[in-house]
Design a protein around this motif. Structure first.
Motif, mmCIF file in Angstrom:
data_model
loop_
_atom_site.group_PDB
_atom_site.id
_atom_site.type_symbol
_atom_site.label_atom_id
_atom_site.label_comp_id
_atom_site.label_asym_id
_atom_site.label_seq_id
_atom_site.Cartn_x
_atom_site.Cartn_y
_atom_site.Cartn_z
ATOM 1 N N PHE A 92 5.644 8.450 -1.527
ATOM 2 C CA PHE A 92 5.687 7.246 -0.703
ATOM 3 C C PHE A 92 4.975 7.492 0.624
ATOM 4 C CE2 PHE A 92 7.531 4.013 2.038
ATOM 5 C CZ PHE A 92 7.569 2.907 1.204
ATOM 6 N N ALA A 93 4.104 6.568 1.006
ATOM 7 C CA ALA A 93 3.332 6.716 2.238
ATOM 8 C C ALA A 93 4.072 6.088 3.408
ATOM 9 C CB ALA A 93 1.972 6.053 2.083
ATOM 10 N N VAL A 94 3.997 6.753 4.534
ATOM 11 C CA VAL A 94 4.533 6.199 5.776
ATOM 12 C C VAL A 94 3.342 5.752 6.616
ATOM 13 C CG1 VAL A 94 5.901 6.636 7.839
ATOM 14 C CG2 VAL A 94 6.536 7.712 5.667
ATOM 15 N N VAL A 95 3.076 4.461 6.605
ATOM 16 C CA VAL A 95 1.954 3.890 7.347
ATOM 17 C C VAL A 95 2.517 3.099 8.520
ATOM 18 C CG1 VAL A 95 -0.054 2.378 7.258
ATOM 19 C CG2 VAL A 95 0.539 3.774 5.273
ATOM 20 N N TYR A 130 0.837 -1.197 0.000
ATOM 21 C CA TYR A 130 0.000 0.000 0.000
ATOM 22 C C TYR A 130 0.878 1.255 0.000
ATOM 23 C CZ TYR A 130 -3.058 3.713 1.661
ATOM 24 O OH TYR A 130 -3.738 4.902 1.782
ATOM 25 N N SER A 131 1.958 1.230 0.769
ATOM 26 C CA SER A 131 2.809 2.411 0.921
ATOM 27 C C SER A 131 3.433 2.852 -0.394
ATOM 28 C CB SER A 131 3.904 2.131 1.950
ATOM 29 O OG SER A 131 3.332 1.851 3.214
ATOM 30 N N SER A 132 3.719 1.904 -1.275
ATOM 31 C CA SER A 132 4.443 2.257 -2.497
ATOM 32 C C SER A 132 3.570 2.287 -3.743
ATOM 33 C CB SER A 132 5.593 1.267 -2.718
ATOM 34 O OG SER A 132 5.099 -0.035 -2.957
ATOM 35 N N MET A 133 2.373 1.703 -3.686
ATOM 36 C CA MET A 133 1.533 1.654 -4.886
ATOM 37 C C MET A 133 0.959 3.015 -5.237
ATOM 38 S SD MET A 133 -0.541 -1.957 -4.645
ATOM 39 C CE MET A 133 -1.615 -1.464 -5.999
ATOM 40 N N HIS A 134 0.861 3.279 -6.527
ATOM 41 C CA HIS A 134 0.235 4.500 -7.042
ATOM 42 C C HIS A 134 -1.269 4.410 -6.844
ATOM 43 C CE1 HIS A 134 -0.913 7.706 -9.765
ATOM 44 N NE2 HIS A 134 -1.519 6.853 -10.557
ATOM 45 N N THR A 166 -3.763 12.109 1.889
ATOM 46 C CA THR A 166 -4.211 10.916 2.608
ATOM 47 C C THR A 166 -3.042 10.101 3.132
ATOM 48 O OG1 THR A 166 -4.360 9.699 0.506
ATOM 49 C CG2 THR A 166 -6.362 10.728 1.327
ATOM 50 N N GLN A 167 -1.864 10.267 2.546
ATOM 51 C CA GLN A 167 -0.737 9.445 2.959
ATOM 52 C C GLN A 167 0.157 10.131 3.984
ATOM 53 O OE1 GLN A 167 -0.185 6.508 -0.828
ATOM 54 N NE2 GLN A 167 1.241 8.161 -0.649
ATOM 55 N N ASN A 168 0.212 11.447 3.973
ATOM 56 C CA ASN A 168 1.268 12.082 4.761
ATOM 57 C C ASN A 168 0.834 13.199 5.700
ATOM 58 O OD1 ASN A 168 3.377 10.458 3.704
ATOM 59 N ND2 ASN A 168 3.303 11.643 1.811
ATOM 60 N N LEU A 169 -0.416 13.677 5.617
ATOM 61 C CA LEU A 169 -0.817 14.708 6.572
ATOM 62 C C LEU A 169 -1.186 14.073 7.909
ATOM 63 C CD1 LEU A 169 -2.794 17.435 4.616
ATOM 64 C CD2 LEU A 169 -0.422 17.400 5.344
ATOM 65 N N LEU A 194 -6.131 3.513 3.782
ATOM 66 C CA LEU A 194 -5.441 2.775 4.837
ATOM 67 C C LEU A 194 -4.618 3.697 5.728
ATOM 68 C CD1 LEU A 194 -4.707 0.064 6.125
ATOM 69 C CD2 LEU A 194 -2.777 -0.075 4.535
ATOM 70 N N GLY A 195 -3.940 4.689 5.141
ATOM 71 C CA GLY A 195 -3.134 5.586 5.953
ATOM 72 C C GLY A 195 -3.961 6.301 7.004
ATOM 73 N N VAL A 196 -5.178 6.714 6.643
ATOM 74 C CA VAL A 196 -6.061 7.406 7.582
ATOM 75 C C VAL A 196 -6.601 6.424 8.617
ATOM 76 C CG1 VAL A 196 -8.135 8.816 7.801
ATOM 77 C CG2 VAL A 196 -6.667 9.057 5.790
ATOM 78 N N LEU A 197 -7.008 5.235 8.147
ATOM 79 C CA LEU A 197 -7.518 4.214 9.070
ATOM 80 C C LEU A 197 -6.465 3.870 10.125
ATOM 81 C CD1 LEU A 197 -9.681 2.108 9.862
ATOM 82 C CD2 LEU A 197 -8.635 0.557 8.192
ATOM 83 N N ALA A 198 -5.215 3.680 9.690
ATOM 84 C CA ALA A 198 -4.152 3.333 10.632
ATOM 85 C C ALA A 198 -3.921 4.459 11.638
ATOM 86 C CB ALA A 198 -2.865 3.022 9.870
ATOM 87 N N LYS A 199 -3.972 5.721 11.195
ATOM 88 C CA LYS A 199 -3.796 6.847 12.118
ATOM 89 C C LYS A 199 -4.880 6.846 13.190
ATOM 90 C CE LYS A 199 -1.421 10.201 9.085
ATOM 91 N NZ LYS A 199 -1.196 9.356 7.903
#
Length: 705
Positions: free
Chosen positions: A584-587, A159-163, A233-236, A480-485
């Motif tokens: 790149f997302a940091v999850v 998920y972190s690397s996919m476009h 969605t990935q980094n804020l 996913l990034g928001v859900l994990a946060k």
């Protein structure tokens, strides 16, 4: 529609379009025509590779359903989403073939549209490959990899690397009901516009005004919108999401909701002081037990609630109740309203816990449908405004909701009810709290509610992989990034320090200084106009990085190194690799002992804790990333012999209750929820396992499932 028909139609339509494009010597398309040819050939290649994959899923996905009458699980959903994408491609290809020589045919626009759906198709192929891995590595009938932390870690890594930007641009919301797509586009545009102003020294209303006036470029440039949404969605950070979601509680939006919903005669916000309660034991009412007030993290504090009632009932205008009131406008006494007839106490009481990922919103955000429920069911509604994370992580919210439930049982006469039958209702995080509050009632020996209506509940607060959770890669409302946060914040694993929430919740934190609004409007108007004159111009900061370009050569898709650089990266079929993001997302995967606490993740609860729960009615959505949570929890309860029902509505996103007035589909899904609540109130005469509504069955037939 049968999947084989979809794939054969796709191949036939692509061939027809290629034939139309082959004779373009007299057309001035040149490079654009070549782009279309390459794009369509790659779509055909993806289709040829995907058809046997879909066939393998359709042969087995019925084993993962709740029962024969309730077809619904993540594997079915992924196939449905893929077919929906293919149907859009077929429609677009037919349009190109029929209008290629038309005077008003926009070649570049149509080529860009096809390329966008090619990118989406490529990424969906990757998700189906990940789902195949889940299918192969989990026992038959099991939807979640609870015992395979490595597989879940690889899912987060992918998920972190996919476009993902392609799903938020031109293809935004293709999988949902067509009536909701304009709303989803508005939400995404609002979010990316709001993200531009986030962090600036401006008032909340000023930010909203600036966001409105800078949104023009995101309407005109879908690719920019998708890239910016992916970045946000990935980094804020979590505070951005809390701030954005709480915009639903500003005066303008709540005023509109109140106009659109039923007026009510009672709408009181209450503050109940932290005092020990004495309640009778369920096993022996002659004995009592003490219920302590919430104490987690910062000690005893008041619990906030909202009482909504369509009609004034006995007790609701009493001085005793009004002594708890924080509402400036209180209900008129009967002497002041002689024409209003006070209704007797209702035998029913509905206690509600709102959603918002445990981190945002209050009863005010959900007031529109609560007003309607109060009228339709003729019942007082008490909604608990529990404290929010990360300032108030687990178990503070659970303690406050349980205390509010016990206080309502003891003081039901003030709420306009005798509480002969009590139903708990909630959505998302609120659905989780409905279940865990009932579990706490069982363990403490107090009366359990007579039933639960949980809409799309979160029953597993981890990032463990499941087929429906793969949808977090394409879902504009639950990435996913928001859900994990949110999950990390609730379980206390976030980076934010835990401090007492000012004012206990977000009700008191929504007022904003409006001094800067006029200057915001003046400054923003100029930028907004310029964005139309020059779409490439950005406001006060550099342009976001462009999305990863789709693979548009005529050769088979080349394999590229995984951006994660890990040796255990997911292996895709030879010649295929999903597009990789430049952002790149940091999850942070969910971790820690609290995640395994059954009062946080009820799916992990023992049979001893779950036995004794009242009838649980779950209303899920087929396109929700949390669908498999609902299916697995319902199957677990049924295996224990506990009364449970599962209804799966089609074509709607997570959070459809808050969208109940936007379309016929959301209205009907809301009616399913109301019907389940009514069944709780009417007693145990309803069947244990309930069928889908006619609308749901019709939708499934229309999509070939």
């Amino acid at each position: 529609m049968d999947y084989r028909l979809v794939f054969s139609t796709l191949n036939e339509t692509c061939n027809q379009t290629l034939a139309s494009l082959s004779d373009t010597e007299d057309l001035p398309y040149g490079e654009v025509g070549e782009r279309l040819v390459v794009c369509i050939r790659q779509i055909q290649a993806h289709g040829a590779a995907l058809e046997p994959v879909v066939a393998s899923f359709t042969n087995v996905y019925h084993h993962y359903d709740f029962d024969e009458e309730t077809p619904g699980n993540g594997y079915r959903t992924l196939v449905k989403v893929l077919l929906s994408c293919l149907l859009h491609i077929i429609h677009k290809a037919r349009y190109i073939s029929s209008n290629l020589r038309g005077a008003f045919f926009r070649a570049d626009h149509n080529a860009t549209e096809m390329e966008a759906y090619l990118s989406a198709l490529c990424q969906l192929r990757a998700l189906l490959h990940l789902a195949q891995t889940l299918l192969n590595d989990t026992p038959c009938g099991q939807l979640c990899t609870l015992q395979d932390a490595e597989l879940s870690r690889r899912f987060v890594q992918e998920y972190s690397s996919m476009h993902k930007a392609c799903f938020y641009g031109r293809c935004l919301g293709f999988q949902f009901s067509p009536s909701l797509r304009p709303f989803l586009q508005t939400v995404v545009i609002s979010m990316v516009s709001y993200g531009e102003t986030y962090g600036k020294q401006q008032s909340g209303i000023g930010k909203a005004a600036l966001s409105l006036l800078t949104s023009g470029k995101y309407v005109m440039d879908p690719e920019m919108r998708g890239a910016e949404f992916e970045r946000i969605t990935q980094n804020l950070d979590l505070q951005f999401w809390k701030s954005f979601w709480n915009l639903t509680e500003t005066g303008l939006i709540t005023g509109f909701n109140r106009i659109a919903s039923n007026p009510v005669q009672v709408n009181l916000t209450l503050s109940v002081p932290p005092m020990t309660l004495q309640l009778p034991l369920a096993s022996d009412p002659s004995l009592s037990t003490n219920v302590s007030p919430p104490i987690a993290h910062w000690g005893p504090g008041p619990v906030l609630m909202r009482l909504i009632s369509f009609e004034i009932r006995e007790g609701q205008d009493s001085e005793e109740l009004l002594s708890f009131s924080r509402t400036e406008t209180r209900p008129m006494s009967m002497s002041q309203l002689p024409w209003v007839q006070k209704q007797p106490l209702s035998p029913w009481l509905l206690i509600h816990f709102h959603g918002g990922g445990f981190v945002a919103q209050t009863s005010k955000s959900h007031e529109n449908y609560l007003r309607n429920w109060s009228k339709e069911l003729g019942v007082p509604v008490l909604s608990i405004d529990y404290s929010l994370s990360p300032e108030a992580p687990f178990p503070r919210a659970l303690e406050e909701c349980f205390y509010g439930y016990c206080w309502a049982l003891k003081n039901c006469h003030l709420l306009g009810s005798t509480a002969e039958r009590v139903c708990l209702a909630g959505d998302s995080a609120g659905g989780n709290l409905c279940i865990t509050v009932s579990m706490k009632a069982v363990s403490c020996g107090v009366r359990v509610p007579d039933g639960i209506m949980a809409a799309y509940p979160a029953t597993l607060l981890t990032t463990d992989a499941s087929p429906s959770r793969l949808l977090t890669s394409i879902d504009p409302l639950l990435p996913l990034g928001v859900l994990a946060k949110c999950l990390n914040a609730y379980t206390g694993m976030g980076s934010e320090a835990v401090q007492p929430a000012v004012g206990q919740g977000s009700l008191s934190s929504l007022s904003r200084d409006t001094v800067l609004v006029l200057s915001d409007l003046t400054h923003s108007a100029s930028n907004w106009i310029q964005s139309f004159l020059d779409p490439k111009r950005t406001i006060d900061r550099p342009s976001p990085q462009p999305p990863a370009p789709p693979l548009l050569n005529s050769t088979p898709l080349a394999s590229t190194p995984n951006r994660s650089g890990c040796s255990d990266a997911v292996e895709y079929p030879e010649g295929f690799e999903p597009l990789r993001s430049k952002c790149f997302a940091v999850v942070h995967p969910t971790s820690g002992p609290i995640l395994k606490n059954p009062f946080a993740s009820p799916l992990l609860a023992s049979e001893q804790l779950l036995r004794g729960l009242p009838p649980v009615h779950i209303v899920a959505s087929a396109l929700d990333a949390l669908l498999d949570d609902s299916v697995m929890f319902a199957k677990k309860l049924r295996a224990m012999g506990q009364p449970v029902s599962l209804s799966v509505v089609e074509d709607l996103p997570h959070g459809f209750l808050s969208l109940s007035q936007l379309s016929k589909e959301t209205e009907e899904a809301t009616r399913v929820c109301v019907q389940r609540i009514r069944e709780v109130f009417q007693g145990p005469n309803c069947t244990t396992i309930l069928e889908n509504s006619p609308r749901q069955e019709g939708t499934q037939q229309s999509t070939g499932q």
